[in-house]
Motif scaffolding. Structure first.
Motif, PDB file in Angstrom:
ATOM      1  N   VAL A  11       0.876  -1.122  -0.002  1.00  0.00           N
ATOM      2  CA  VAL A  11      -0.030  -0.126   0.212  1.00  0.00           C
ATOM      3  C   VAL A  11       0.968   1.277   0.005  1.00  0.00           C
ATOM      4  O   VAL A  11       2.148   1.146   0.077  1.00  0.00           O
ATOM      5  CB  VAL A  11      -1.062  -0.073   1.163  1.00  0.00           C
ATOM      6  CG1 VAL A  11      -1.952  -1.118   1.099  1.00  0.00           C
ATOM      7  CG2 VAL A  11      -0.215   0.136   2.424  1.00  0.00           C
ATOM      8  N   ILE A  12       0.392   2.554  -0.236  1.00  0.00           N
ATOM      9  CA  ILE A  12       0.985   3.543  -0.162  1.00  0.00           C
ATOM     10  C   ILE A  12       1.850   3.836   0.835  1.00  0.00           C
ATOM     11  O   ILE A  12       2.976   4.435   0.756  1.00  0.00           O
ATOM     12  CB  ILE A  12      -0.151   4.902  -0.475  1.00  0.00           C
ATOM     13  CG1 ILE A  12       0.743   5.978  -0.932  1.00  0.00           C
ATOM     14  CG2 ILE A  12      -0.823   5.257   0.749  1.00  0.00           C
ATOM     15  CD1 ILE A  12       0.016   7.282  -1.370  1.00  0.00           C
ATOM     16  N   ALA A  13       1.505   3.307   2.183  1.00  0.00           N
ATOM     17  CA  ALA A  13       2.249   3.678   3.334  1.00  0.00           C
ATOM     18  C   ALA A  13       3.675   2.766   3.086  1.00  0.00           C
ATOM     19  O   ALA A  13       4.782   3.184   3.870  1.00  0.00           O
ATOM     20  CB  ALA A  13       1.508   3.257   4.668  1.00  0.00           C
ATOM     21  N   ASP A  14       3.459   1.602   2.696  1.00  0.00           N
ATOM     22  CA  ASP A  14       4.836   0.743   2.717  1.00  0.00           C
ATOM     23  C   ASP A  14       5.651   1.656   1.489  1.00  0.00           C
ATOM     24  O   ASP A  14       6.984   1.482   1.954  1.00  0.00           O
ATOM     25  CB  ASP A  14       4.416  -0.464   1.727  1.00  0.00           C
ATOM     26  CG  ASP A  14       3.666  -1.308   2.810  1.00  0.00           C
ATOM     27  OD1 ASP A  14       3.729  -1.244   3.864  1.00  0.00           O
ATOM     28  OD2 ASP A  14       2.587  -2.057   2.367  1.00  0.00           O
ATOM     29  N   ALA A  19      10.766   4.645   0.923  1.00  0.00           N
ATOM     30  CA  ALA A  19      11.201   5.680   0.324  1.00  0.00           C
ATOM     31  C   ALA A  19      11.823   6.750   1.523  1.00  0.00           C
ATOM     32  O   ALA A  19      12.651   7.686   1.152  1.00  0.00           O
ATOM     33  CB  ALA A  19      10.537   6.359  -0.526  1.00  0.00           C
ATOM     34  N   GLY A  20      11.375   6.633   2.551  1.00  0.00           N
ATOM     35  CA  GLY A  20      11.986   7.545   3.835  1.00  0.00           C
ATOM     36  C   GLY A  20      11.281   8.787   3.579  1.00  0.00           C
ATOM     37  O   GLY A  20      11.805  10.040   3.837  1.00  0.00           O
ATOM     38  N   PRO A  24       1.748  11.899   2.160  1.00  0.00           N
ATOM     39  CA  PRO A  24       1.439  12.965   1.226  1.00  0.00           C
ATOM     40  C   PRO A  24       2.679  13.208  -0.105  1.00  0.00           C
ATOM     41  O   PRO A  24       2.064  13.445  -0.979  1.00  0.00           O
ATOM     42  CB  PRO A  24       1.292  14.242   1.982  1.00  0.00           C
ATOM     43  CG  PRO A  24       1.070  13.555   3.415  1.00  0.00           C
ATOM     44  CD  PRO A  24       1.735  12.399   3.633  1.00  0.00           C
ATOM     45  N   THR A  25       3.713  13.008   0.439  1.00  0.00           N
ATOM     46  CA  THR A  25       4.810  13.041  -0.492  1.00  0.00           C
ATOM     47  C   THR A  25       4.704  12.100  -1.840  1.00  0.00           C
ATOM     48  O   THR A  25       4.779  12.458  -2.985  1.00  0.00           O
ATOM     49  CB  THR A  25       6.085  12.792   0.091  1.00  0.00           C
ATOM     50  OG1 THR A  25       6.343  14.008   1.018  1.00  0.00           O
ATOM     51  CG2 THR A  25       7.182  12.937  -1.074  1.00  0.00           C
ATOM     52  N   VAL A  26       4.281  10.778  -1.250  1.00  0.00           N
ATOM     53  CA  VAL A  26       4.027  10.014  -2.344  1.00  0.00           C
ATOM     54  C   VAL A  26       2.768  10.334  -3.036  1.00  0.00           C
ATOM     55  O   VAL A  26       3.120  10.118  -4.283  1.00  0.00           O
ATOM     56  CB  VAL A  26       4.096   8.372  -1.650  1.00  0.00           C
ATOM     57  CG1 VAL A  26       3.601   7.388  -2.706  1.00  0.00           C
ATOM     58  CG2 VAL A  26       5.307   7.956  -0.934  1.00  0.00           C
ATOM     59  N   SER A  27       1.700  10.620  -2.639  1.00  0.00           N
ATOM     60  CA  SER A  27       0.727  11.069  -3.363  1.00  0.00           C
ATOM     61  C   SER A  27       0.866  12.347  -4.466  1.00  0.00           C
ATOM     62  O   SER A  27       0.430  12.180  -5.381  1.00  0.00           O
ATOM     63  CB  SER A  27      -0.433  11.617  -2.291  1.00  0.00           C
ATOM     64  OG  SER A  27      -1.064  10.537  -1.578  1.00  0.00           O
ATOM     65  N   LYS A  40      13.653  13.379  -3.889  1.00  0.00           N
ATOM     66  CA  LYS A  40      12.547  12.605  -3.293  1.00  0.00           C
ATOM     67  C   LYS A  40      11.837  11.818  -4.358  1.00  0.00           C
ATOM     68  O   LYS A  40      11.579  10.647  -3.960  1.00  0.00           O
ATOM     69  CB  LYS A  40      11.654  13.478  -2.822  1.00  0.00           C
ATOM     70  CG  LYS A  40      12.208  14.031  -1.294  1.00  0.00           C
ATOM     71  CD  LYS A  40      11.406  14.865  -0.528  1.00  0.00           C
ATOM     72  CE  LYS A  40      12.101  15.462   1.029  1.00  0.00           C
ATOM     73  NZ  LYS A  40      11.102  16.361   1.512  1.00  0.00           N
ATOM     74  N   ARG A  41      11.527  12.661  -5.689  1.00  0.00           N
ATOM     75  CA  ARG A  41      10.767  11.674  -6.533  1.00  0.00           C
ATOM     76  C   ARG A  41      11.417  10.328  -6.952  1.00  0.00           C
ATOM     77  O   ARG A  41      10.753   9.370  -7.176  1.00  0.00           O
ATOM     78  CB  ARG A  41      10.693  12.730  -7.639  1.00  0.00           C
ATOM     79  CG  ARG A  41      10.054  12.051  -8.938  1.00  0.00           C
ATOM     80  CD  ARG A  41      10.034  13.118 -10.121  1.00  0.00           C
ATOM     81  NE  ARG A  41       9.521  12.305 -11.416  1.00  0.00           N
ATOM     82  CZ  ARG A  41       8.159  12.299 -11.653  1.00  0.00           C
ATOM     83  NH1 ARG A  41       7.149  12.396 -10.806  1.00  0.00           N
ATOM     84  NH2 ARG A  41       7.923  11.546 -12.777  1.00  0.00           N
ATOM     85  N   GLU A  42      12.735  10.441  -7.279  1.00  0.00           N
ATOM     86  CA  GLU A  42      13.644   9.235  -7.619  1.00  0.00           C
ATOM     87  C   GLU A  42      13.481   8.404  -6.399  1.00  0.00           C
ATOM     88  O   GLU A  42      13.374   6.994  -7.038  1.00  0.00           O
ATOM     89  CB  GLU A  42      15.310   9.722  -7.978  1.00  0.00           C
ATOM     90  CG  GLU A  42      15.069  10.388  -9.010  1.00  0.00           C
ATOM     91  CD  GLU A  42      16.698  11.016  -9.391  1.00  0.00           C
ATOM     92  OE1 GLU A  42      17.381  10.694  -8.434  1.00  0.00           O
ATOM     93  OE2 GLU A  42      16.973  11.467 -10.694  1.00  0.00           O
ATOM     94  N   ARG A  43      13.689   8.448  -5.086  1.00  0.00           N
ATOM     95  CA  ARG A  43      13.418   7.632  -4.092  1.00  0.00           C
ATOM     96  C   ARG A  43      11.898   6.967  -4.256  1.00  0.00           C
ATOM     97  O   ARG A  43      11.871   5.598  -3.980  1.00  0.00           O
ATOM     98  CB  ARG A  43      13.810   8.369  -2.747  1.00  0.00           C
ATOM     99  CG  ARG A  43      15.317   8.580  -2.666  1.00  0.00           C
ATOM    100  CD  ARG A  43      15.537   9.714  -1.438  1.00  0.00           C
ATOM    101  NE  ARG A  43      14.741   9.341  -0.240  1.00  0.00           N
ATOM    102  CZ  ARG A  43      14.621  10.279   0.522  1.00  0.00           C
ATOM    103  NH1 ARG A  43      15.304  11.434   0.534  1.00  0.00           N
ATOM    104  NH2 ARG A  43      14.019  10.112   1.603  1.00  0.00           N
ATOM    105  N   VAL A  44      10.842   7.703  -4.441  1.00  0.00           N
ATOM    106  CA  VAL A  44       9.738   7.258  -4.490  1.00  0.00           C
ATOM    107  C   VAL A  44       9.655   6.455  -5.527  1.00  0.00           C
ATOM    108  O   VAL A  44       8.889   4.986  -5.396  1.00  0.00           O
ATOM    109  CB  VAL A  44       8.662   8.464  -4.564  1.00  0.00           C
ATOM    110  CG1 VAL A  44       7.284   7.736  -4.814  1.00  0.00           C
ATOM    111  CG2 VAL A  44       8.635   9.088  -3.291  1.00  0.00           C
ATOM    112  N   LEU A  45      10.129   6.674  -6.687  1.00  0.00           N
ATOM    113  CA  LEU A  45       9.845   5.925  -8.037  1.00  0.00           C
ATOM    114  C   LEU A  45      10.679   4.600  -7.803  1.00  0.00           C
ATOM    115  O   LEU A  45      10.082   3.511  -8.197  1.00  0.00           O
ATOM    116  CB  LEU A  45      10.149   6.430  -9.328  1.00  0.00           C
ATOM    117  CG  LEU A  45       9.409   7.775  -9.651  1.00  0.00           C
ATOM    118  CD1 LEU A  45       9.864   8.479 -10.847  1.00  0.00           C
ATOM    119  CD2 LEU A  45       7.707   7.328  -9.754  1.00  0.00           C
TER     120      LEU A  45
END
Length: 339
Positions: A11-14, A19-20, A24-27, A40-45
């Motif tokens: 899920v999005i929390a995972d 990503a640390g 809301p940043t993932v969203s 941060k974008r690269e870490r999320v992706l």
């Protein structure tokens, strides 16, 4: 015996944890609604790829304010006209960036209709397309509240419709097919009909129109089910009648069943009886004899349904349109009557 454990869907929390960053940043990365730093974008992706995360449609709708799903309601997904229309809708929806989901309404009774409608309304859908090819579809259409964007596929123009429709002109097509048989020299034309969702289907009305316009009394209708075996049984009955020399059938499956029944009873098609089908299913051209039938562009019907729904969603209004006009395809199953 080994036991299989289904892995938990990330899920999005995972993703945020891996990503640390915050949820809301993932969203923001997923929706693009607010700029996020490149790092941060690269870490999320990277976390999304590693976890195999797939954004939930409901979650995307909540954060973006735009639903990306449309619902299709139909009573059947296997018959040719239904399946080809569904293919056209899905094809057009995919090109427009929408996910199409299908809900089957099991019957026209209140419980079946309510179950299907509740299932659709429980999803974050942008709008709904209903295939009103039968009584169940018609009942489902009327069960949706006015607040839902709905476009319907019908088989005749409907001046009383309260929402946009796209229609195939079955009535004109059946009239043309009947006139063709009369022009060949047949004194009358008989009709094997599909189950009637309304007092009379467009295919039946068009057959009647052509006979009345020619000053010919309308003979009895031979009702059938959707199954080819039903057409075969009617063929066995019609084979006993000398006055039957031409028949228009409700669809190709009935027509092919009818030809089989006539053949089993010793009648030849088209020498003894000419047979016309409806829909031009792919196998109509390869039967023996190849079937004269009415071609209907169900794929284009699906494309137009999606366009009308998007028009309704985007502007609040949409026009009623007719899809490409059906046309008669003449093959080997029709000929002038014996002299």
């Amino acid at each position: 015996m080994s036991e299989h454990t289904q892995p938990r869907v990330p899920v999005i929390a995972d993703v945020a944890r891996a990503a640390g960053v915050s949820v809301p940043t993932v969203s923001r990365v997923l929706t693009g609604s607010t700029p996020v730093s490149k790092e941060k974008r690269e870490r999320v992706l990277a976390a999304i790829r590693e976890l195999g995360y797939r954004p939930n449609a409901a979650a995307r709708a909540l954060v973006s304010g735009r639903q990306s799903m449309i619902a299709i309601v139909a009573s059947n997904t296997t018959r040719y006209g239904y399946a080809a229309t569904l293919h056209g809708i899905e094809e057009a929806a995919r090109s427009a960036g929408y996910l199409a989901v299908i809900t089957v309404v099991e019957g026209p009774d209140d419980a079946s209709v309510r179950s299907a409608v509740d299932l659709v309304l429980g999803q974050p859908v942008a709008g709904v397309i209903v295939l009103e090819f039968d009584e169940a579809g018609m009942s489902a259409r009327h069960a949706f509240p006015d607040t839902v964007a709905v476009v319907s596929a019908v088989t005749m123009a409907d001046e009383t419709a309260t929402s946009p429709v796209v229609f195939l002109d079955d009535r004109t097509a059946a009239r043309d097919a009947t006139r063709y048989l009369l022009d060949l020299g047949h004194r009358t034309v008989h009709h094997v009909s599909l189950p009637q969702a309304v007092p009379q289907l467009g295919r039946t009305l068009g057959w009647e129109d052509a006979l009345r316009e020619a000053g010919i009394d309308v003979p009895e209708i031979f009702p059938a089910s959707w199954e080819p075996e039903s057409g075969r049984q009617v063929g066995l009955v019609l084979a006993e009648r000398d006055d039957v020399t031409a028949v228009v059938c409700g669809n190709d499956e009935l027509a092919i069943g009818l030809v089989r029944g006539l053949h089993e009873a010793g009648r030849s098609v088209p020498d003894d009886v000419s047979v016309v089908g409806f829909d031009d299913e792919p196998f109509a051209a390869v039967t023996i004899p190849a079937l004269t039938t009415v071609y209907q562009d169900f794929t284009e019907l699906g494309h137009q349904l999606l366009r009308r729904l998007m028009e309704l969603v985007d502007t609040g209004t949409a026009r009623t349109t007719s899809s490409l006009a059906p046309r008669l395809v003449i093959r080997e199953s029709t000929a002038p009557p014996r002299t």
